[in-house]
Every structure is written in structure tokens, then in C-alpha cells.
Design a protein around this motif. Structure first.
Motif, mmCIF file in Angstrom:
data_model
loop_
_atom_site.group_PDB
_atom_site.id
_atom_site.type_symbol
_atom_site.label_atom_id
_atom_site.label_comp_id
_atom_site.label_asym_id
_atom_site.label_seq_id
_atom_site.Cartn_x
_atom_site.Cartn_y
_atom_site.Cartn_z
ATOM 1 N N LEU A 1 -5.446 15.455 -8.901
ATOM 2 C CA LEU A 1 -4.141 16.013 -8.596
ATOM 3 C C LEU A 1 -3.686 16.940 -9.726
ATOM 4 O O LEU A 1 -3.213 18.053 -9.485
ATOM 5 N N GLN B 1 1.543 1.680 -9.249
ATOM 6 C CA GLN B 1 1.812 2.927 -8.528
ATOM 7 C C GLN B 1 0.532 3.545 -7.980
ATOM 8 O O GLN B 1 0.579 4.460 -7.175
ATOM 9 N N GLN C 1 0.818 -1.217 0.000
ATOM 10 C CA GLN C 1 0.000 0.000 0.000
ATOM 11 C C GLN C 1 0.851 1.266 0.000
ATOM 12 O O GLN C 1 0.347 2.351 -0.222
ATOM 13 N N ALA D 1 -5.925 15.974 4.279
ATOM 14 C CA ALA D 1 -4.771 16.831 4.562
ATOM 15 C C ALA D 1 -4.410 17.687 3.358
ATOM 16 O O ALA D 1 -3.373 18.321 3.329
ATOM 17 N N MET D 2 -5.267 17.660 2.348
ATOM 18 C CA MET D 2 -4.929 18.429 1.160
ATOM 19 C C MET D 2 -5.480 19.845 1.254
ATOM 20 O O MET D 2 -6.193 20.206 2.173
ATOM 21 N N ASN D 3 -5.117 20.642 0.299
ATOM 22 C CA ASN D 3 -5.495 22.045 0.311
ATOM 23 C C ASN D 3 -6.355 22.359 -0.901
ATOM 24 O O ASN D 3 -5.834 22.464 -1.997
ATOM 25 N N LEU E 1 0.362 15.493 10.842
ATOM 26 C CA LEU E 1 -0.491 16.584 10.377
ATOM 27 C C LEU E 1 -1.872 16.509 11.022
ATOM 28 O O LEU E 1 -2.459 17.526 11.411
ATOM 29 N N LEU F 1 -5.916 20.073 -9.803
ATOM 30 C CA LEU F 1 -5.518 21.000 -8.745
ATOM 31 C C LEU F 1 -4.298 21.820 -9.182
ATOM 32 O O LEU F 1 -4.213 23.019 -8.930
ATOM 33 N N PRO G 1 -2.651 3.905 -5.855
ATOM 34 C CA PRO G 1 -3.122 3.385 -4.576
ATOM 35 C C PRO G 1 -4.487 2.705 -4.679
ATOM 36 O O PRO G 1 -4.799 1.824 -3.885
ATOM 37 N N PHE H 1 6.598 9.678 4.895
ATOM 38 C CA PHE H 1 5.393 10.365 4.453
ATOM 39 C C PHE H 1 4.176 9.960 5.270
ATOM 40 O O PHE H 1 3.391 10.806 5.704
ATOM 41 N N THR I 1 6.082 0.691 -3.654
ATOM 42 C CA THR I 1 5.610 0.351 -4.998
ATOM 43 C C THR I 1 6.421 1.121 -6.041
ATOM 44 O O THR I 1 6.601 0.641 -7.151
ATOM 45 N N LEU J 1 1.669 12.250 7.645
ATOM 46 C CA LEU J 1 0.215 12.315 7.529
ATOM 47 C C LEU J 1 -0.432 12.274 8.908
ATOM 48 O O LEU J 1 -1.328 13.062 9.222
ATOM 49 N N PRO K 1 -6.273 8.321 1.903
ATOM 50 C CA PRO K 1 -6.011 8.652 3.306
ATOM 51 C C PRO K 1 -5.530 10.093 3.489
ATOM 52 O O PRO K 1 -5.682 10.664 4.555
ATOM 53 N N TRP K 2 -4.921 10.658 2.456
ATOM 54 C CA TRP K 2 -4.393 12.009 2.613
ATOM 55 C C TRP K 2 -5.331 13.078 2.059
ATOM 56 O O TRP K 2 -4.994 14.256 2.082
ATOM 57 N N ALA L 1 0.338 19.548 -3.242
ATOM 58 C CA ALA L 1 -1.081 19.888 -3.177
ATOM 59 C C ALA L 1 -1.617 19.780 -1.756
ATOM 60 O O ALA L 1 -2.810 19.845 -1.530
ATOM 61 N N MET L 2 -0.705 19.587 -0.820
ATOM 62 C CA MET L 2 -1.188 19.437 0.540
ATOM 63 C C MET L 2 -1.249 20.779 1.243
ATOM 64 O O MET L 2 -0.845 21.811 0.728
ATOM 65 N N ASN L 3 -1.796 20.770 2.438
ATOM 66 C CA ASN L 3 -1.991 21.994 3.182
ATOM 67 C C ASN L 3 -1.197 21.965 4.474
ATOM 68 O O ASN L 3 -1.570 21.273 5.399
#
Lengths: 317, 317
Positions: free
Chosen positions: B230, B50, A50, B260-262, A233, B233, B52, A226, A55, A230, B256-257, A260-262
Motif C-alpha cells: 500500500l 488492525q 475481520q 479491486a485495486m488499481n 464493484l 503504491l 487483516p 466498505f 477492529t 467491494l 479480498p480487495w 489505491a483502488m480502481n
DNA sequence: CTGAAAGCGCTAACAT
DNA sequence: ATGTTAGCGCTTTCAG
């Protein structure tokens, strides 16, 4: 004709191909492998299917092995030493000709067996202590050093380390880099600010929450992976803190969605695909010549600075 | 003793186990499979290692197949029909006893072969048109409908669809859901606002950029996959637009993330692991009884509303 | 250039 | 409860 030896007349060749198509003949690899005592199966064992980091490695492996006519047999150890051992055993039963492995933990007996050279193998990312075998890894100490230095240069002094399991060499090397950066900047180490757990989101959450709920909490976090980031965060958000203004953060592992995260995540990028490619090449070379001396490749990381590590005026004193 | 038939005395059993350990004996599966004409190898083919979403499916598959004593042989088609065909052929050569496949494209001849029932197989996520075979998929039309409805309820009217390749049924079903939601809300469909490309980040970027650079651009996007989102964005950011205020967005696939994104991404969550588990169960049942009638499972999605779809005052008229 | 024969390591059926 | 034997489909070697 099927073996591609080219010792047959054009006509016969065509005749055979026709028959193959008509009958839907497909070579039985079991019989073939059994008789020839050879296989073009390469076993690949990773801790977690996962996890994009692993991967990605497999992607690189596939790229070169496929090209070379090998087939990969992928197994997933779930970071469990027993399961890892069982998977390797299964792969050997399946008569793989070589093994590429991202070791989960120090199951010494297993790795001993591998380093014996009985089965050509190369370790990726992590190399079990004291084992002499082909391997590809990353300059973890240096990567961690640069990350922490970046935090220091942004003006942070109270920097905690949310690390992975210390029984994995990778985590110890990252800790060493963390310590070197602090030492160089003459920042006193606070041992209670070094915490560690699994390389997953749950551990990241728990460790970070615990760290930030203390009276005397750090202002910046260097996080081991990473998935850990997560969780970190999530803890930060839950406590109503803002990244990077109240808690700065930088992590190991870069991901396509980090920007693209915050806020956009600063990270130590590892050459993931390249690790896989190089490992596969090492294996191919060893397969060709088992007498080759043992080789250890160390690849460089790259620091990607985005917003999460913050910039704070340096406190001069 | 090794076959676990239990027809040996305690003493002999122990004696044999001792010998096995001393000699390091390991059953040769090639010989075993060759003689018994059976195998416990199940082939699993996915379009992208690759991604998920696909590895999540594999996780579910592994969970039940491992439990049942089967070994999975994973192959990666790279979304290329030719390669997919080659991989399946290789797996068959390897004498798998069954196949679990997330089809890449409509390579009719390949799938025809599978639906013949010659090799027990179940299709996951996508079912090639007009084929009767065991399958597990998701209620795409309904999921898309709910997502678009959510956008409509937030007050958006100009909603574009950034879809995946329309030769994949999944994409067509999502388009149908999109159209139904618009029709129900009596919003006129603007065909130029339906664009499609690969289910990857690059396509998401290109399609979205093109869409938003037009004079008459949409105010909301319904996006076909996480990787597409992605890219979308990135395009939005590059054009200096803000999500959700200037462009609202909702995507298929939750991750899962995503929180946490923006901004935190609204998404249609698919029961990824469950899809894998169910598919594996279907295969196991068919292996047990080849005469079973063909079954098609359709699992429900779940709408996860976060910030990216925005809330806008409804324009009454 | 083509055909015939042995045997890889195992399982299954049969004999003891 | 244990030992013996044939043969799975292929590759390899040797003869024609």
C-alpha cells in the motif's frame, strides 16, 4: 507491597521484589478478583473481527483502557444475536466490570438487561431502539445526506441505495439522509432502487447485480459500507461497466486502501478510533460514578471525495 | 446438574434450572477456576489488531476453539517486545491454560519460558530462532521464490526487494526465496536493491520512494506484505509512475480487495484462516497430551497472478 | 510496620 | 440421588 500501598520499608520492599523474581511469583487474578469482588476486565463485543471498521474501534478502546490500567476481553458475535447473547453471558461469568458493545441486532432482552445499569455498559455505533444507555455513534443521516448530495452535484439523478440491514438503526438513518438529499434536489424517489441486505461483500454483489441488470437501472450507487462497496464493484466489473463513467459510486466507510483502488473510492469517513476512545472514556467515567446521567455522543463524519463518484454535466431542464 | 454430570433426576434438574433462571445465577468463573485449578481460557497474542492478516488468523483460531468450548482472550502486542512480554504475563495472571502467539520480535527470555513447556503454547507465522516449540508457519522461501520467478518470467530483470524487518525470520526466508529465484535466472544480485523496514504502509512508502528516486532504479518490486505494498503504491503514484508498465509489483499477502485495486494486485496468498485453525488444533492436542513430541507445520502459499506484475518482452542476450 | 485469621464462590471427595 | 465439608490464593480486617 504488591498492592502498591506503600506501607513498607525500603528494605522489605526490596526483599519482597527479590523473592518475587526468584520464585517467579505471579498474582493469581482469580483468587484476587474472587476475594476483592473487583476486576479491571472490560468486555468488548464486536460483530466481526475481520472487519477493519470494528477492529479500528477496538484500537481506540484499547488506547484509553490500556492507559487506565484495564484489560480488555474481546469477543466476537459474528452478527448473530444468539451468539452475542452467549458471549455477553460468558463475559459476565468472567466477571468483567464493564462492557463496550457494538450491538449486532435487536436482541431486546439482552439490551434491556444492559440498560438496567446492572452492568455498566456503553453501546457503540448502533443503539438499539428505545434504549436509554450510554452510547457513541456517528451522524449517519448527515453523512448519507452529504454523500448523496455529492452524487447529485456531480450531475447524477438516478441514484440507488444499496443499504445494510434495515433492522439496524444505522441503515435506517442512512436511508433517511438519502431521502432528504433527493427531496431537497427535487428528485423523485424510486422505491425499487432502495435495496438492502447484510453489510458484507456478498450482499453488495448480489444487490448491485440485480439492480444493474434491470432494464431501467440507476446511474449512481450510494453504498452502505466498505465491504458492500467491494461486492458492488465486483458486480459492476462483471457486467462490463466502468466506474464512474457508467455507474458512479460512493460508500460509507473510508479505508487506508481506498485511494489505491480502481477507481479511488469516494467515501464517508467515520472517526473510527475516536469512536472507540470516546466510548472507553464514557465507560471509565461511569465506573467512577454510577450515578452519572446517561450520555449519548454523536460524532461527525467527513466526506472524502475521490474519483468514484464521477462528474457529469448537470442536465438542466 | 450445572457441571453436566447427569447424576440428577429429571425433576431436580428442572427444579434447579428454574431456580437458576429466577435468581439469574451465573457461575463465577473466578471461584470455579480458583478451586479446580483449571481454565478454558486460551490466550491469543498478535502484533496488530488492525492488520487483516492477523485478524484472519484469529478468525481461524476462534473457529476451532469455540467449537471445543474454549474461550479466547485476545491481546495485542503492537509489535513491541516489552508490551508483548507484559501481555503474556497478564494472560498468565489471568490463568490461561494455553497460549497461541504470533511473536513480534525475538524477546528470547519470553520465548524461552514458553518453549520450556511450562505453559502449552504454539507459535504462529514466525518461530523465534533456535526455539523448539509447536508452530505453524508458511513456506515463505518458496512463496517468495515463486513471486520473483513470476516477475522474471514477465521479463523483468531489475527486481528490488522491499522487505519487512530482517530480525523476523519470515523476512529472512522471503529474502532467501528472492535470492534463489535471481540466482536460478542468473540475474546478478544488487545488494542496494534489498531494503527493509517495518511491515507497514509508512515503511513501504519511504523505502520505495527512496528506491525509485535513485538514478539507477529497479523496474520491478517484490514487496514483503500487503500494508507495505500500500505504501509502495503510494510512492509510485506520487512519483508519477505507472504500475505495471513503469514499475511492476508483486506482494506477499492477498486480500479480498486486491482484485479491486488499481491495478489488480498480484500476490502470494497465505492460507490465513487455516494457519489459525491448525495452530488451535495443535494446542488442543497438546492440552490433551502434554507429552506429545514437538510439531512444526509448514503450510503452502499460492501465487495469485493479476495485473500488477506486468508482462514485458523477455530480453534475450 | 508485620502477622494471623476469616471468607470470597466454587469443586471434589466423602458421607449419607 | 442428595447433603456436607475442606480449601483453592488471595484481600481485608484486626491484633500485636
Amino acid at each position: 507491597v504488591l498492592a502498591g500501598l506503600g506501607g513498607a520499608s525500603e528494605a522489605t520492599q526490596r526483599r519482597i521484589e527479590k523473592a518475587v523474581n526468584e520464585l517467579g511469583y505471579r498474582r493469581n487474578r482469580m483468587a484476587s478478583g474472587l476475594r476483592s469482588q473487583r476486576s479491571t476486565l472490560v468486555g468488548v463485543v464486536i460483530p466481526d473481527l475481520q472487519n477493519p471498521f470494528f477492529t479500528g474501534i477496538v484500537g481506540g478502546i484499547e488506547e484509553v483502557l490500556h492507559e487506565a490500567g484495564y484489560t480488555i476481553f474481546l469477543a466476537n458475535s459474528g452478527s448473530d444475536p444468539d451468539r452475542e447473547k452467549a458471549e455477553v453471558s460468558m463475559l459476565r461469568s468472567e466477571r468483567i466490570c464493564g462492557l463496550l458493545i457494538v450491538p449486532s441486532a435487536c436482541s431486546a432482552s439482552l439490551y434491556q438487561e444492559l440498560s438496567d445499569g446492572e452492568l455498566p455498559a456503553v453501546a457503540i455505533d448502533r443503539v438499539p431502539d428505545g434504549l436509554v444507555m450510554d452510547s457513541v455513534r456517528v451522524a449517519n443521516e448527515e453523512g448519507a445526506y452529504l454523500a448523496v448530495k455529492c452524487l447529485l452535484e456531480a450531475g447524477h439523478r438516478g441514484i440507488a441505495l444499496v443499504n445494510g440491514p434495515v433492522d439496524i438503526g444505522v441503515a435506517r438513518e442512512r436511508e433517511a439522509g438519502y431521502l432528504r438529499a433527493l427531496a431537497e434536489a427535487q428528485v423523485a424517489v424510486r422505491p425499487e432502487w432502495t435495496v438492502s441486505g447484510a453489510f458484507d461483500s456478498e450482499a453488495g454483489y448480489e444487490l448491485t447485480k440485480d439492480l444493474l441488470e434491470r432494464k431501467d437501472s440507476p446511474e449512481a450507487l450510494f453504498v452502505g459500507s466498505f465491504m458492500t462497496a467491494l461486492g458492488a464493484l465486483r458486480a459492476v466489473t462483471e457486467l462490463g461497466l466502468k466506474v464512474p463513467d457508467e455507474v458512479a459510486l460512493i460508500a460509507f466507510d473510508d479505508m487506508p486502501w481506498a485511494p489505491a483502488m480502481n477507481p479511488p473510492l469516494s467515501a464517508v469517513a467515520q472517526p473510527v478510533r475516536e469512536m472507540g476512545r470516546k466510548a472507553a472514556q464514557l465507560l471509565l467515567e461511569r465506573l467512577r460514578d454510577p450515578e452519572l446521567e446517561v450520555r449519548s455522543l454523536v460524532l461527525d463524519t467527513e466526506l472524502v471525495v475521490r474519483d468514484s463518484c464521477g462528474t457529469r454535466k448537470r442536465v438542466m431542464r
